[in-house]
Design an enzyme around this catalytic site. Structure first.
Site, PDB file in Angstrom:
ATOM      1  N   ASN A  73     -69.152 -38.412  69.801  1.00  7.08           N
ATOM      2  CA  ASN A  73     -68.828 -37.988  68.435  1.00  7.08           C
ATOM      3  C   ASN A  73     -67.940 -38.977  67.671  1.00  7.08           C
ATOM      4  O   ASN A  73     -67.941 -38.979  66.454  1.00  7.08           O
ATOM      5  CB  ASN A  73     -68.245 -36.566  68.425  1.00  7.08           C
ATOM      6  N   GLU A  89     -59.155 -35.321  77.677  1.00  9.21           N
ATOM      7  CA  GLU A  89     -59.088 -34.768  76.308  1.00  9.21           C
ATOM      8  C   GLU A  89     -60.355 -33.966  76.106  1.00  9.21           C
ATOM      9  O   GLU A  89     -61.457 -34.506  76.188  1.00  9.21           O
ATOM     10  CB  GLU A  89     -58.992 -35.905  75.278  1.00  9.21           C
ATOM     11  N   CYS A 146     -63.554 -32.824  67.690  1.00 10.33           N
ATOM     12  CA  CYS A 146     -62.797 -31.928  68.561  1.00 10.33           C
ATOM     13  C   CYS A 146     -61.730 -31.193  67.765  1.00 10.33           C
ATOM     14  O   CYS A 146     -61.347 -30.084  68.100  1.00 10.33           O
ATOM     15  CB  CYS A 146     -62.173 -32.708  69.699  1.00 10.33           C
ATOM     16  N   GLU A 181     -52.879 -39.352  74.021  1.00 13.03           N
ATOM     17  CA  GLU A 181     -53.488 -40.636  73.680  1.00 13.03           C
ATOM     18  C   GLU A 181     -52.856 -41.168  72.397  1.00 13.03           C
ATOM     19  O   GLU A 181     -52.136 -40.466  71.700  1.00 13.03           O
ATOM     20  CB  GLU A 181     -54.984 -40.453  73.452  1.00 13.03           C
TER      21      GLU A 181
HETATM   22  P1  NAD Z   1     -69.567 -34.308  77.704  1.00 13.32           P
HETATM   23  O1  NAD Z   1     -68.500 -33.702  78.549  1.00 13.32           O
HETATM   24  O2  NAD Z   1     -70.949 -33.810  77.864  1.00 13.32           O
HETATM   25  O3  NAD Z   1     -69.647 -35.872  77.953  1.00 13.32           O
HETATM   26  C1  NAD Z   1     -68.525 -36.724  77.783  1.00 13.32           C
HETATM   27  C2  NAD Z   1     -68.725 -37.956  78.634  1.00 13.32           C
HETATM   28  O4  NAD Z   1     -68.699 -37.581  80.015  1.00 13.32           O
HETATM   29  C3  NAD Z   1     -70.060 -38.660  78.427  1.00 13.32           C
HETATM   30  O5  NAD Z   1     -69.908 -40.063  78.550  1.00 13.32           O
HETATM   31  C4  NAD Z   1     -70.905 -38.121  79.565  1.00 13.32           C
HETATM   32  O6  NAD Z   1     -71.986 -38.968  79.899  1.00 13.32           O
HETATM   33  C5  NAD Z   1     -69.872 -38.047  80.674  1.00 13.32           C
HETATM   34  N1  NAD Z   1     -70.190 -37.094  81.745  1.00 13.32           N
HETATM   35  C6  NAD Z   1     -70.966 -35.987  81.682  1.00 13.32           C
HETATM   36  N2  NAD Z   1     -71.011 -35.381  82.885  1.00 13.32           N
HETATM   37  C7  NAD Z   1     -70.238 -36.119  83.729  1.00 13.32           C
HETATM   38  C8  NAD Z   1     -69.864 -35.993  85.106  1.00 13.32           C
HETATM   39  N3  NAD Z   1     -70.317 -34.990  85.860  1.00 13.32           N
HETATM   40  N4  NAD Z   1     -69.048 -36.911  85.628  1.00 13.32           N
HETATM   41  C9  NAD Z   1     -68.554 -37.920  84.869  1.00 13.32           C
HETATM   42  N5  NAD Z   1     -68.884 -38.101  83.562  1.00 13.32           N
HETATM   43  C10 NAD Z   1     -69.705 -37.203  83.000  1.00 13.32           C
HETATM   44  O7  NAD Z   1     -69.082 -34.184  76.183  1.00 13.32           O
HETATM   45  P2  NAD Z   1     -69.868 -34.631  74.855  1.00 13.32           P
HETATM   46  O8  NAD Z   1     -70.933 -33.633  74.564  1.00 13.32           O
HETATM   47  O9  NAD Z   1     -70.251 -36.082  74.943  1.00 13.32           O
HETATM   48  O10 NAD Z   1     -68.709 -34.534  73.754  1.00 13.32           O
HETATM   49  C11 NAD Z   1     -68.421 -33.372  73.056  1.00 13.32           C
HETATM   50  C12 NAD Z   1     -67.151 -32.748  73.604  1.00 13.32           C
HETATM   51  O11 NAD Z   1     -66.086 -33.695  73.530  1.00 13.32           O
HETATM   52  C13 NAD Z   1     -66.657 -31.547  72.815  1.00 13.32           C
HETATM   53  O12 NAD Z   1     -66.282 -30.529  73.699  1.00 13.32           O
HETATM   54  C14 NAD Z   1     -65.440 -32.079  72.073  1.00 13.32           C
HETATM   55  O13 NAD Z   1     -64.477 -31.105  71.753  1.00 13.32           O
HETATM   56  C15 NAD Z   1     -64.916 -33.066  73.043  1.00 13.32           C
HETATM   57  N6  NAD Z   1     -64.042 -34.035  72.387  1.00 13.32           N
HETATM   58  C16 NAD Z   1     -62.696 -33.943  72.623  1.00 13.32           C
HETATM   59  C17 NAD Z   1     -61.809 -34.832  71.991  1.00 13.32           C
HETATM   60  C18 NAD Z   1     -60.335 -34.732  72.234  1.00 13.32           C
HETATM   61  O14 NAD Z   1     -59.634 -35.716  72.007  1.00 13.32           O
HETATM   62  N7  NAD Z   1     -59.814 -33.612  72.702  1.00 13.32           N
HETATM   63  C19 NAD Z   1     -62.315 -35.812  71.142  1.00 13.32           C
HETATM   64  C20 NAD Z   1     -63.690 -35.875  70.924  1.00 13.32           C
HETATM   65  C21 NAD Z   1     -64.542 -34.988  71.573  1.00 13.32           C
END
Ligand code: NAD
Length: 480
Positions: free
Chosen positions: A149, A247, A281, A459
């Site tokens: 995102n 995060e 997020c 962060e």
């Molecule tokens: P996601 O958890 O599906 O994926 C995030 C990353 O983790 C990707 O690179 C993905 O390939 C990797 N990943 C997935 N499964 C994994 C595993 N089993 N082991 C290791 N890595 C793995 O999240 P998304 O759909 O890409 O992003 C959306 C989410 O991110 C939302 O929940 C949003 O709130 C959150 N987000 C949080 C922040 C924050 O700072 N708190 C900022 C941006 C997005």
């Protein structure tokens, strides 16, 4: 454009599975191809990062900072090209994507300057012949796992502080941000950054992220993504005794009190809820309004919402574009169906007819009339859908605001200084704001969430330096 890995300064195209990338604004357009890595690429990247660590960590902070200044300069030179690529890859409106790339440039400059700042402190000793001090030392190799995102800013707000602290990096971006990641690495490759300091491995979350997490010789993992994946990251790192930061999700509330300036509050709430199609997020997904001004609030909302234009991401006037992927479309569409069935409509903007069916467009939607424990109020939707709750008074508004497993950001709209201060004290969120939208925290300030939104390590700002370093306490007896 095709994705590729950047490992030890070499460009490697994995020979396995290939996946086309469709433009979410117009799925008939193929933006490029992603070449998915296998586990061996993670191992090679870990070796390259380990080999690069001794020299990189031995450079002066100023020399490392110089590399970061070069990275900032090349990113600034190619900002428009990168913003357009990212908009086409994951559907964020171009006006916002430009802002995101600019943030990346600023972050690189900010952390470049940290190379010349104090990295420890002098500590008095009980023995007057002892000089005692602490200093920051790097962790070693850091694994960085990022979501789609913010495909430019989030990787940079992890990579820049990691590098200035003297670590080397293995970066696994989200599948949906892999083309942008490749181009970013290509730009960084034109600087004097030594080979192996940043290693990019493109691939699937469970497979490539999982190998990085479970097997690679890393000393820390910095993860941003969903709470479900974040929990796996935390458990695995705790078991391996490596440092981690996670995060994760949010369900951010904007509270509107009866004395709020609605002319200014409502546009800020719309921006928080619908920019980036609600896929931040820190997006506003709960709107808590004091009951006595509910009707006035809705009236202002309907007027201000005229500005909310759904358009393809490259349209300069797009307020929001499509959601990022078919997966997002199905997930958010599922919540929209629940909202239509179980809630009352407050406001909706239909997607223009010429766009419907062309891309992953979803009508921005505000609903009300559901209880505080309803899934629409409690679960992270991560799309253009917000729920209004009514509160009898300020105390109930705070209670509703805190009634969430998440605690990322929260906003209050009021003219009352005392209530503003009480809110800043009582809201259970890592980032609390008054008369500002829930999103948009500045890069020089700590960023992160409480409760299920994070794991206590922040962060950005100076806080990032705490994560990417460890303290060594040094003492020398000079008259011996
Ligand atoms: P996601 O958890 O599906 O994926 C995030 C990353 O983790 C990707 O690179 C993905 O390939 C990797 N990943 C997935 N499964 C994994 C595993 N089993 N082991 C290791 N890595 C793995 O999240 P998304 O759909 O890409 O992003 C959306 C989410 O991110 C939302 O929940 C949003 O709130 C959150 N987000 C949080 C922040 C924050 O700072 N708190 C900022 C941006 C997005």
């Amino acid at each position: 454009m095709e994705s590729k890995n950047w490992i030890g300064g070499e460009w490697i195209t994995p020979s396995g599975e290939v996946r086309p990338v469709q433009n979410p604004s117009d799925t008939a357009e193929e933006v490029g191809l992603i070449h998915l890595s296998d586990q061996s690429h993670v191992r090679t990247a870990a070796e390259a990062a380990k080999a690069a660590f001794p020299k990189w960590s031995a450079l002066s902070g100023a020399a490392r900072g110089e590399c970061l200044y070069q990275m900032a300069a090349v990113l600034a030179q190619h900002s428009e090209e990168l913003a357009q690529l990212a908009s086409r890859e994951m559907g964020k409106p171009i006006s916002e994507m430009r802002g995101e790339v600019t943030r990346g440039v600023h972050l690189l400059r900010y952390y470049a300057a940290e190379g010349m700042r104090s990295d420890g402190s002098l500590i008095p000793s009980a023995d007057r012949d002892v000089l005692q001090y602490s200093k920051r030392v790097p962790l070693g190799v850091v694994g960085i796992i990022t979501p789609w995102n913010f495909p430019v800013a989030i990787p940079i707000w992890k990579i820049a502080p990691a590098l200035i602290c003297g670590n080397t990096v293995i970066w696994k971006p989200a599948e949906n941000g892999s083309l942008t990641a490749t181009r970013l690495a290509e730009l960084f490759a034109t600087t004097s950054l030594p080979p192996g300091v940043i290693n990019l491995v493109i691939g699937k979350g469970r497979e490539i992220g999982g190998t990085l997490l479970n097997e690679a010789a890393v000393q820390a993992i910095s993860f941003t993504g969903s709470s479900a994946t974040g929990r796996v990251v935390a458990e695995t790192c705790a078991r391996r005794n490596i440092k981690y930061q996670t995060e994760m999700g949010g369900k951010n509330a904007a509270v509107v009190l009866r004395d709020a300036d609605l002319k200014r509050a409502v546009p800020a709430i719309l921006s928080g809820a619908f920019r980036s199609a609600g896929q931040k997020c820190t997006a506003t997904s709960r709107i808590i309004v004091e009951r006595t001004i509910y009707l006035a609030f809705v009236e202002h909302l309907q007027q201000a919402a005229e500005a909310v234009k759904v358009a393809p991401a490259l349209d300069e006037a797009a307020y929001l574009g499509p959601v990022a992927s078919a997966e997002q479309y199905d997930k958010v569409g599922g919540y929209a169906a629940i909202a239509r069935r179980e809630a009352d409509l407050v406001w909706e903007k239909p997607v223009p007819q010429e766009l419907a069916g062309r891309g992953y467009y979803i009508n921005p939607l505000i609903v009300t009339g559901v209880a505080a424990h309803h899934s629409l109020v409690q679960e992270e939707i991560f799309g253009p859908l917000a729920v209004v709750l009514q509160a009898d008074d300020f105390a109930e508004a705070i209670q509703l605001c805190n009634q969430s497993v998440y605690g990322l950001s929260a906003s209050l709209f009021t003219q009352d200084l005392s209530r503003a201060f009480q809110f800043l004290e009582k809201a259970e969120a890592g980032m609390v704001r008054v008369n500002q939208e829930t999103a948009g925290v500045e890069y020089q300030a700590p960023f992160g969430g409480m409760k299920q939104s994070g794991s206590y390590a922040r962060e950005q700002g100076q806080a990032a330096l705490d994560f990417y370093s460890q303290l060594k306490t040094c003492a020398i007896k000079h008259s011996f």
